[in-house]
Structure formats: structure tokens, C-alpha cells
Enzyme design. Sequence first.
Site, PDB file in Angstrom:
ATOM      1  CG  ASP A 168      -1.902  -1.211   1.386  1.00  0.00           C
ATOM      2  OD1 ASP A 168      -2.146  -1.738   0.435  1.00  0.00           O
ATOM      3  OD2 ASP A 168      -2.072  -1.442   2.719  1.00  0.00           O
TER       4      ASP A 168
HETATM    5  N1  URA Z   1      -1.220  -5.983   3.933  1.00  0.00           N
HETATM    6  C1  URA Z   1      -1.845  -4.718   3.983  1.00  0.00           C
HETATM    7  O1  URA Z   1      -2.716  -4.321   4.546  1.00  0.00           O
HETATM    8  N2  URA Z   1      -0.857  -3.732   3.145  1.00  0.00           N
HETATM    9  C2  URA Z   1       0.087  -3.923   2.708  1.00  0.00           C
HETATM   10  O2  URA Z   1       0.793  -2.817   1.965  1.00  0.00           O
HETATM   11  C3  URA Z   1       0.617  -5.299   2.734  1.00  0.00           C
HETATM   12  C4  URA Z   1       0.015  -6.081   3.355  1.00  0.00           C
END
Ligand code: URA
Length: 250
Positions: A114
Site C-alpha cells: 500500500d
Molecule cells: N497488507 C496490507 O494491509 N497492506 C500492505 O501493504 C501489505 C499487506
Amino acid sequence: MSKGQTSLRLDRLLANLGYGSRREIHQLAGAGLVVLDGAPLRDAGGRIAVTLDLPARMTVQGAPLDPPPGMVLMLHKPLGVTCSHKETGPLVYDLLPTRWRRRDPAISTIGRLDKETSGLLLLTDDGDVLHRVISPRSHVPKRYHVTLDRPMRGDEAAIFASGELLLEAEDKPLLPATLEVLSEREGRLTLGEGRYHQVRRMFAAVGNHVTALHRDRIGALDLPADLAAGRFQILDSASLAAVFAAAAPV
Ligand code: URA
């Protein structure tokens, strides 16, 4: 190195690495600016054996050749950059040399983090490596350091390990995951799969909220402590093997 790419015309090789159009490559070569093993290569139509040691043997305009196709990079992804080729705002690809954006095959992230997650991100131009890491059947474990808004209640590790946790709007339970509790609000969570926003949604399912998320390991490959946020390294074959060393097919 990708399959079937043991030899390429010099103009093709350099154009695919983003050095310019084939016409521009002919001009560079004609000017003696492409040098292999100390001797200028003036014929851009000649074939070159594409080997991993080429960057140590070839220079273009005095600088070592960029890594040939088949490369895998590890990037320390900073917060606030997006794993996308298309979105607006800062992208992980902006952290790589500009010329690399013109490479064919293109470099892509292996899975995504993310925008507000930091840590170890792999990128490659090799479709086989990409597939081996992200295929739902490969189960390459990924480890996250999680910081939470509220103290944990105590049953999180058991719920995550159960193999029965259903995330909202999904009908397939999550694979068992391992939570190591580091303190009331901090843990290390290891997942063998990668669903959308998985870590954040897992903690939401147990009534908590993730305030910071950082990936520090993929397979048996750790994010090196001396790789600063925003910097990258090319993986050598031992590091790439470490990515797959801890994979557990189920
Ligand atoms: N899980 C999440 O919620 N975000 C990420 O970036 C990776 C795994």
C-alpha cells in the site's frame, strides 16, 4: 537471464535497455562510445552474447552497461509512494534510474505494498520470477512489522493461526498466519498469501486498527539494515534463492 535471450543484436539490446532508438544506438556505436572488453563496437548490427557479466565488460558513453534483462531488484519502499505505473503522485518507479522506465521488457513490482506501507519490495523484468513469487500456489512467506492503535486483546495469534478467519466480503478463509506479539501494540505477522490490504483487514477483523505497517522479510530474504528508504539493490543469485528458500507449497 530470461530464456531465449542468449544473443541479441547490439542495437536491439541497447534499445531494449532504454539507451535510445536503434538509429541513436547506431550513432553511439559509430562514434566509438560502446566498448566491449576494451575495444569499441562500431557495428551496432553485430550480435552480442547477453550474459550476466556484460555490465562488467561493456561501457556505453563511459559508464557500465545497465543490467541486462532478467534482473531482480529489492527496494526499500518509503511511505507515500504508490506501486503503480499509472497513478498520479510519486511512484516506486520514480526511485529507479530514468532510463530504466524505457526498458523492454518493463520492470514491474512483484506484488504490491500500500502507499502507506514501507519496507521490502521486489521488482523484476522477469515474468517467471514474478509468477513464482506471486502465484497463489507458491506461498512465499512475507513478514510484516505491525503497529496498532489499541492494545491487543490476547486471542489474535490463535485466530490468525486457525485457518478459519473470514475477511469481510470474502468466502474463502485465510490460510493460517503466524503472529509474534512484541508488545501490547506491536507484532510481527507472517503471511503465506497476499490478499488486498490483508494485514489491515485482519486486524480490523479483531477490532483493532493498524497505524504503521512495514514489511521486513520475503521468504528468507531480509531487508538489509543499511538499505535506506528509497534506495534499491540488484539481487544476486544467492539473495534470489533466499526468497524461495522458505516457500511452503500447500
Ligand atoms: N497488507 C496490507 O494491509 N497492506 C500492505 O501493504 C501489505 C499487506
